[in-house]
Design an enzyme around this catalytic site. Structure first.
Site, PDB file in Angstrom:
ATOM      1  N   GLU A 170       3.834  -9.789   4.933  1.00  0.00           N
ATOM      2  CA  GLU A 170       2.603  -9.233   4.388  1.00  0.00           C
ATOM      3  C   GLU A 170       1.967 -10.228   3.426  1.00  0.00           C
ATOM      4  O   GLU A 170       2.611 -10.717   2.508  1.00  0.00           O
ATOM      5  CB  GLU A 170       2.905  -7.912   3.682  1.00  0.00           C
ATOM      6  CG  GLU A 170       3.219  -6.814   4.688  1.00  0.00           C
ATOM      7  CD  GLU A 170       4.080  -5.695   4.138  1.00  0.00           C
ATOM      8  OE1 GLU A 170       4.193  -5.578   2.911  1.00  0.00           O
ATOM      9  OE2 GLU A 170       4.661  -4.950   4.960  1.00  0.00           O
ATOM     10  N   GLU A 179       6.761  -2.717   8.641  1.00  0.00           N
ATOM     11  CA  GLU A 179       7.962  -3.550   8.587  1.00  0.00           C
ATOM     12  C   GLU A 179       8.832  -3.415   9.816  1.00  0.00           C
ATOM     13  O   GLU A 179       9.444  -4.391  10.255  1.00  0.00           O
ATOM     14  CB  GLU A 179       8.769  -3.232   7.321  1.00  0.00           C
ATOM     15  CG  GLU A 179       8.175  -3.795   6.026  1.00  0.00           C
ATOM     16  CD  GLU A 179       7.093  -2.934   5.392  1.00  0.00           C
ATOM     17  OE1 GLU A 179       6.759  -1.872   5.979  1.00  0.00           O
ATOM     18  OE2 GLU A 179       6.588  -3.307   4.327  1.00  0.00           O
ATOM     19  N   PHE A 239       9.990  -6.430  -0.730  1.00  0.00           N
ATOM     20  CA  PHE A 239      11.028  -5.989  -1.669  1.00  0.00           C
ATOM     21  C   PHE A 239      12.177  -5.425  -0.838  1.00  0.00           C
ATOM     22  O   PHE A 239      11.942  -4.718   0.148  1.00  0.00           O
ATOM     23  CB  PHE A 239      10.499  -4.895  -2.608  1.00  0.00           C
ATOM     24  CG  PHE A 239       9.544  -5.379  -3.656  1.00  0.00           C
ATOM     25  CD1 PHE A 239       9.955  -5.570  -4.977  1.00  0.00           C
ATOM     26  CD2 PHE A 239       8.220  -5.654  -3.342  1.00  0.00           C
ATOM     27  CE1 PHE A 239       9.071  -6.020  -5.950  1.00  0.00           C
ATOM     28  CE2 PHE A 239       7.330  -6.103  -4.316  1.00  0.00           C
ATOM     29  CZ  PHE A 239       7.752  -6.285  -5.618  1.00  0.00           C
ATOM     30  N   ASP A 284      13.876  -3.070  -1.449  1.00  0.00           N
ATOM     31  CA  ASP A 284      13.727  -1.616  -1.525  1.00  0.00           C
ATOM     32  C   ASP A 284      13.014  -1.047  -0.301  1.00  0.00           C
ATOM     33  O   ASP A 284      13.116   0.152  -0.038  1.00  0.00           O
ATOM     34  CB  ASP A 284      12.902  -1.252  -2.758  1.00  0.00           C
ATOM     35  CG  ASP A 284      13.371  -1.971  -4.010  1.00  0.00           C
ATOM     36  OD1 ASP A 284      13.915  -1.310  -4.890  1.00  0.00           O
ATOM     37  OD2 ASP A 284      13.196  -3.205  -4.116  1.00  0.00           O
ATOM     38  N   PHE A 285      12.273  -1.883   0.416  1.00  0.00           N
ATOM     39  CA  PHE A 285      11.515  -1.379   1.563  1.00  0.00           C
ATOM     40  C   PHE A 285      12.359  -1.366   2.836  1.00  0.00           C
ATOM     41  O   PHE A 285      11.865  -1.038   3.914  1.00  0.00           O
ATOM     42  CB  PHE A 285      10.246  -2.213   1.803  1.00  0.00           C
ATOM     43  CG  PHE A 285       9.351  -2.367   0.608  1.00  0.00           C
ATOM     44  CD1 PHE A 285       9.437  -1.506  -0.482  1.00  0.00           C
ATOM     45  CD2 PHE A 285       8.402  -3.384   0.550  1.00  0.00           C
ATOM     46  CE1 PHE A 285       8.612  -1.657  -1.600  1.00  0.00           C
ATOM     47  CE2 PHE A 285       7.573  -3.543  -0.544  1.00  0.00           C
ATOM     48  CZ  PHE A 285       7.676  -2.685  -1.624  1.00  0.00           C
ATOM     49  N   HIS A 342      11.293  -0.594  -6.635  1.00  0.00           N
ATOM     50  CA  HIS A 342      10.982  -2.024  -6.516  1.00  0.00           C
ATOM     51  C   HIS A 342      11.972  -2.886  -7.286  1.00  0.00           C
ATOM     52  O   HIS A 342      11.635  -4.000  -7.685  1.00  0.00           O
ATOM     53  CB  HIS A 342       9.577  -2.320  -7.052  1.00  0.00           C
ATOM     54  CG  HIS A 342       8.454  -1.897  -6.164  1.00  0.00           C
ATOM     55  ND1 HIS A 342       8.090  -0.596  -5.996  1.00  0.00           N
ATOM     56  CD2 HIS A 342       7.598  -2.611  -5.378  1.00  0.00           C
ATOM     57  CE1 HIS A 342       7.058  -0.515  -5.174  1.00  0.00           C
ATOM     58  NE2 HIS A 342       6.743  -1.726  -4.788  1.00  0.00           N
TER      59      HIS A 342
HETATM   60  C1  LIG Z   1       6.870  -0.103   2.717  1.00  0.00           C
HETATM   61  C2  LIG Z   1       6.108  -0.966   1.803  1.00  0.00           C
HETATM   62  N1  LIG Z   1       5.663  -2.156   2.238  1.00  0.00           N
HETATM   63  C3  LIG Z   1       4.966  -2.968   1.423  1.00  0.00           C
HETATM   64  C4  LIG Z   1       4.699  -2.603   0.133  1.00  0.00           C
HETATM   65  C5  LIG Z   1       3.976  -3.547  -0.817  1.00  0.00           C
HETATM   66  N2  LIG Z   1       2.610  -3.078  -1.047  1.00  0.00           N
HETATM   67  C6  LIG Z   1       2.324  -2.278  -2.081  1.00  0.00           C
HETATM   68  S1  LIG Z   1       0.712  -1.803  -2.078  1.00  0.00           S
HETATM   69  C7  LIG Z   1       0.408  -2.700  -0.679  1.00  0.00           C
HETATM   70  C8  LIG Z   1      -0.955  -2.677  -0.084  1.00  0.00           C
HETATM   71  C9  LIG Z   1      -1.352  -1.292   0.272  1.00  0.00           C
HETATM   72  O1  LIG Z   1      -2.602  -1.298   0.848  1.00  0.00           O
HETATM   73  P1  LIG Z   1      -3.387   0.048   1.092  1.00  0.00           P
HETATM   74  O2  LIG Z   1      -2.540   1.009   1.815  1.00  0.00           O
HETATM   75  O3  LIG Z   1      -4.690  -0.315   1.731  1.00  0.00           O
HETATM   76  O4  LIG Z   1      -3.638   0.655  -0.360  1.00  0.00           O
HETATM   77  P2  LIG Z   1      -4.513   0.041  -1.550  1.00  0.00           P
HETATM   78  O5  LIG Z   1      -3.619  -0.860  -2.324  1.00  0.00           O
HETATM   79  O6  LIG Z   1      -5.661  -0.665  -0.953  1.00  0.00           O
HETATM   80  O7  LIG Z   1      -4.920   1.230  -2.337  1.00  0.00           O
HETATM   81  C10 LIG Z   1       1.544  -3.350  -0.240  1.00  0.00           C
HETATM   82  C11 LIG Z   1       1.629  -4.223   0.930  1.00  0.00           C
HETATM   83  C12 LIG Z   1       5.194  -1.353  -0.289  1.00  0.00           C
HETATM   84  N3  LIG Z   1       5.014  -0.947  -1.541  1.00  0.00           N
HETATM   85  N4  LIG Z   1       5.871  -0.556   0.560  1.00  0.00           N
END
Ligand SMILES: Cc1ncc(C[n+]2csc(CCOP(=O)(O)OP(=O)(O)O)c2C)c(N)n1
Ligand SMILES: Cc1ncc(C[n+]2csc(CCOP(=O)(O)OP(=O)(O)O)c2C)c(N)n1
Ligand SMILES: [Mg+2]
Ligand SMILES: [Mg+2]
Lengths: 337, 322, 337, 322
Positions: free
Chosen positions: C30, C70, C93, C95-96, C139
């Site tokens: 990502e 993922e 992370f 954690d994911f 996290h």
């Molecule tokens: C399963 C998982 N994968 C990756 C992340 C890391 N992460 C946190 S927020 C985010 C982006 C999320 O994008 P979106 O769903 O569009 O929400 P926004 O931040 O735009 O509100 C990512 C990749 C996570 N927290 N959980």
């Protein structure tokens, strides 16, 4: 009044009695209601191995079928639990945890802590584990050490029909998330089970055989194996104290430590693969807390560090058996510095 | 249909007939109690694996499901090694370690039957990615069931394949049931193919009893993928002839199978069509039947005679080095 | 030639050198390419904490962005590995893991065994673990014991920039699936790292400090904590042998056992929660294999059996620190039956 | 729009204005270094949480995301407790154990911000199921982002909600990015709402800068759900005003934010609309501003003064009993 029923029937009876007692209890899982309503089918499947059979018609609207989407429906059980329900969700094989683990370990297990103690999540996840059915690497694992590792979960491993019923009732009534691990090779084993409802408390080990020479701690199906080994060994003049912890989290450390304080010798039998498992957990506990009493090396009897093989020729070697347990006991019983 | 030459037609028939004979025989042998474990048979669905895999070659990969025998045979996995594997013998495709649910042959581009519903589609995103990097026009095909079409891993793979513009084809084999659960209940839209739009790819529905229909739809999807045109979702509608697994009493679908066997069967329809149009003769087809039956007989006989894995194999093959 | 670079830079350099050397190496995750091509952005993000930064333009087409899915993209890395590529996928992370564990433990880890030895799956999953960043319960986990439990996986925990580079290079070249665990609090630590490419073999522990009184086995970030504790203790006249196993699977049992054979005392420091973790794993190993040499109870210094708290006031208590390690060492050094 | 009475309009404004002031203030305070951890701000997206949650009451539940402050405020979580939580204080909503990413208040039906992308939709299937069993007309609402719309857990939840005919509403807040990754790249179809058809539910697109548009679409979806009509997917198109998290330099989207702030801002548009139509006066709105700013000032001041959790809290609250 006790009669003889199977492990499968014991779980079914526990579910039925709790559903009768508490309208908040619902049951869900793949094919738990599958087939219901079809011509030619007068009941629902009750899950792939029929553990929830008979509940569908008895509790209308409270036995739910699910699409194959474990994250969604285990998550749903968790969400419903936060709203006062007491869902029992079936994760068909414990091997499938990999598609829904997040909901279990990051959501259910952590709500209470993350929310500062302001949540209860009384969900029960029923799941089938263990080798022996020639079901190969993705349908035979004993992954309870992974759940045990996670703070916030309780992990239950009934070893008999009696335990299966009483521990299931406790699981449903318990206010914390519970992973209830049913060994697939035990479903057809039978034993005496009271008809009345009863709960077996968590964190209280059963001493299934008393003995002063060697403490044998065994989990789930391994309890029976350990008892067999103990029987053989008694013939050789070695008396084993066989402990069935019933739950790995919480673990009844007191009973284990007390026993080792008196025997000075420990063998742990765990069907799981050997790294970071319950055998290491109990041995490390004892080596830290009861070292002064230990008179011989601890011994771990486990599966090898390998996936579960398909061929019966290999699978039979894979699973710890009474012979390997007896050998381990003998090696510690006879140990000299 | 006229474009398919005689040799190809005979190959297709042989492939379907081999799968059928293999499965019918495993069904019989299972009943004797000699075959251990969970066995999920593909009989009835042969036109799907065959119609798709006839287009594939050494560059291409497939991923399968718990119901994997048909896909394996169609991708060229050795039938005798497969039978030996199902018997848990050391001569099996996986040397007895995998069993029915894990038959694989990576040298043939067959990534394995898979015990996890929804396990295959992510993997195929990867083999398709590798094919794309290689640049030789290879494609990856993920077979999965109606039940698997509800699994998040499958759904997100469709999106990834589209976003990466992968040379991938997703074949949803809708046989109406996931175990005893009807797909008309579990799949919340009318057709699985309708899900394609949610992931920016074409969705196609084909009659899975009709080899020619599958062959045509798969051919289009595969050649578009080879050309860099991206993934396709094909829904193949069909029926399995046996229970979900061996032992399933199938009380949930009285009558359906008999109807399909009598009126829709892919082998019967194939035979009628090719003989009516004088593309192949009954004699040619009968000769294939004889050949195939002999092969299956031999496979069973050899499997039964083959040695089990040696005790020393228990903990080998876990790592390349450790 | 060695210069001083950070742990983050060391990983980045390892990736770059391997990508240079071997066209089969690709990187995905990502935001690994996130932002690339936008006006105002002259590079891609290189992942959320920038570990792969700079690779996107240098290796066109070989640094892939992924949607947040993922299972699909870790699975894709695994699938590509079976076809001869050497993908390095970023699980942001650790954690994911719960949303993609199946692909890792039922697919990648088991292919070789399930397929009778007829598969290689040289995939590397890079992932960030550990507490300290005030990132709270979802996290901050140290879930490597779970991966260590799974046969078929190799698990790597670099403790320094030097190890990070050499172990990453080995991970990519290794023919088995590797879980490469990067501690988020170590990214900015610096150390000497050779410019040239070098691989550190798996299963060979580093002895980061020699000493004859107590063996201290520590993992990942805990190695530094143990060194600090050892420094303090030397002032009190207690000499620790600090062992950094570098990989938990395979584990260099020999180095650990040899050390305990000579010190007779063991403390294991593991940032993970205490049940079925690496502390239990190593303690049990020693209590089984080197019992005769043990002169005191083993001691485990770990996180508590609780999720990681958010507040700095609690998180600082959560993480094992030099003081707790020193106390454990003292308790075993001074232990009398 | 005329159906919304004056009190409701003032409440809506207060809710949006509270979220905005809260977030702007957290942004400032974060810059001082006093707020630890990862903080994801909701500023710019207020009309979404507000337009939806104005319809909800004590029967109803919501699940949120890492960007959860707005949803919490809109569902009635105490603002001072939230601020204290963000500061990691013992007086916080989660007694300092959760932090920004885990603010929750189950007594308010707020199931928590969530650090896992795609973590919320499964949970909402469960609260909606509980509401259905209860039979009092409650609904569950899952908020999630464009990035989360690609996660398998989200997708399979849509199917489950449909199959179970749950009183659920799925609100996809498409702010154009998941971290630095553009949704026009990561979402393989044109609109997230297009995914609704794949799961047999209606899909609606609304302008997320327009409170009234969100309010109307959400109102329809929620009342259908309450009536037993099943789930809806609503895509709300909007923009976040700050970086993905505090500290993000946002080099990937120069100019976008300034444009949105000046021309599309939900608070400005709300004010213009209600004052032009004489529904509320500037004076009324200004009074709310003053009130809200005072509340936020007090929240920050109290948070800063509040004690941290006690060391003894470290390992409590893991279980109810153990
Ligand atoms: C399963 C998982 N994968 C990756 C992340 C890391 N992460 C946190 S927020 C985010 C982006 C999320 O994008 P979106 O769903 O569009 O929400 P926004 O931040 O735009 O509100 C990512 C990749 C996570 N927290 N959980
Ligand atoms: C993740 C996971 N969940 C559940 C199962 C159990 N299971 C095996 S096959 C099956 C039904 C699959 O149905 P479908 O995808 O339609 O394939 P079919 O059997 O009809 O070929 C189920 C539920 C599994 N193997 N993996
Ligand atoms: Mg099916
Ligand atoms: Mg977004």
């Amino acid at each position: 009044m006790a009669r003889t029923i199977s492990y499968r029937e014991a779980i079914n009876e526990a579910l039925a009695q709790e559903m009768e007692r508490d309208p908040r209890v619902i049951v869900m899982g793949e094919d738990n209601a599958g087939g219901a309503g079809s011509p030619g089918e007068d009941d629902a499947w009750g899950g792939v191995l029929g553990v929830t059979k008979g509940l569908y018609h008895r509790f209308p609207g409270r036995v739910l079928d699910t699409p194959i989407s474990e994250s969604a429906f285990i998550g749903a059980a968790i969400g419903a639990a936060t709203r006062g329900m007491r869902p029992v969700a079936e994760l068909m094989f414990i091997d499938f945890m990999g598609v829904c683990f997040d909901q279990i370990f990051n959501q259910a297990a952590k709500f209470r802590y993350m929310f500062g103690g302001r949540a209860i999540t009384p969900v029960t996840v029923r799941t089938m584990y263990g080798a022996g059915l020639r079901a190969a690497a993705q349908h035979s694992q004993s992954l309870y050490p992974i759940f045990t590792h996670i703070p916030g979960l309780k992990v239950v491993l009934p070893s008999s029909p009696y335990e299966a019923k009483g521990l299931m009732i406790q699981s449903i009534r318990d206010d914390d998330p519970v992973i209830f691990c049913e060994h697939k090779m035990l479903y057809d084993t039978v034993g005496e089970v009271p008809e009345e409802s009863y709960a077996i408390p968590f964190g209280e080990a059963g001493i299934v055989r008393e003995g002063g020479d060697v403490t044998v701690v065994a989990f789930g199906r391994m309890v029976g194996m350990a008892e067999q080994a103990a029987g053989q060994l008694a013939g050789d003049g070695i008396e084993c104290e066989v402990i069935d912890p019933r739950t790995t989290s919480p673990l009844d450390t007191e009973t284990i430590l007390e026993s080792v304080e008196s025997t000075g010798r420990l063998v742990v039998v765990d069907e799981a693969t050997p790294r970071c498992n319950m055998a290491t957990d109990v041995c490390a506990l004892v080596a830290q807390e009861a070292f002064g009493a230990l008179r011989a090396p601890v011994q771990m009897v486990t599966a090898p560090h390998a996936p579960v093989p398909f061929s019966d020729a290999l699978e039979d070697l894979y699973i710890p058996d009474p012979q390997r347990i007896a050998n381990a006991v003998k090696s510690v019983a006879g140990w000299k510095r | 249909m006229s474009e398919i030459d005689e040799i190809t037609l005979l190959d297709a028939y042989r492939m379907m007939r081999t799968i059928r004979a293999f499965e019918e025989r495993v069904h019989e042998e299972f009943a004797t109690g000699e075959i251990p474990g969970f066995v999920h048979l593909y009989a009835g669905e042969e036109a799907s694996a065959t119609g798709v895999c006839m287009h594939l070659d050494a560059r291409d990969t497939i991923a399968s499901t718990h119901r994997g025998h048909g896909h394996c045979i169609a991708k060229g996995v050795d039938v005798k090694a497969m039978m030996a594997e199902i018997y848990g013998r050391g001569t099996g495709s996986c040397r007895g370690k995998g069993g029915s649910m894990h038959i694989a042959d990576l040298t043939k581009g067959m990534l394995g039957a898979n015990g996890i519903v929804g396990g295959g589609p992510p993997l195929i995103c990867g083999t398709a990615l590798a094919a794309k990097h290689e640049g030789a026009g290879g494609v990856g095909v993920a077979f999965f069931g109606d039940g698997a079409s509800n699994q998040g891993t499958t759904l997100e793979s469709l999106n990834l394949a589209s976003v990466w513009n992968l040379p991938a084809v997703f074949v949803a084999e809708n046989n109406g049931y996931a175990e005893a659960t009807s797909s008309s209940w579990s799949v919340a839209c009318d057709n699985i193919a309708d899900r394609a739009a949610a992931f920016g790819m074409p969705g196609v529905i084909v009659d899975g009893f009709d080899f020619f229909a599958v062959h045509e739809a798969a051919g289009e999807a595969i050649s578009r993928a080879r050309r860099g045109g991206g993934p396709t979702l094909i829904e193949v509608k069909l029926t399995r002839y046996f229970g979900h697994f061996e032992g399933d009493q199938q009380t949930y679908r009285a009558g359906e199978v008999a109807h399909a066997r009598e009126n829709l069967d892919c082998l019967l329809r194939f035979r009628t069509r090719v003989t009516e149009r004088d593309l192949l003769t009954d004699k040619q087809l009968d000769a294939v039947d004889v050949e195939v039956d002999a092969l299956i007989d031999a496979a069973v006989a050899e499997a039964k005679r083959a040695p089990r894995p040696a005790p020393g194999d228990l903990a080998t093959d876990v790592y390349v080095t450790y």
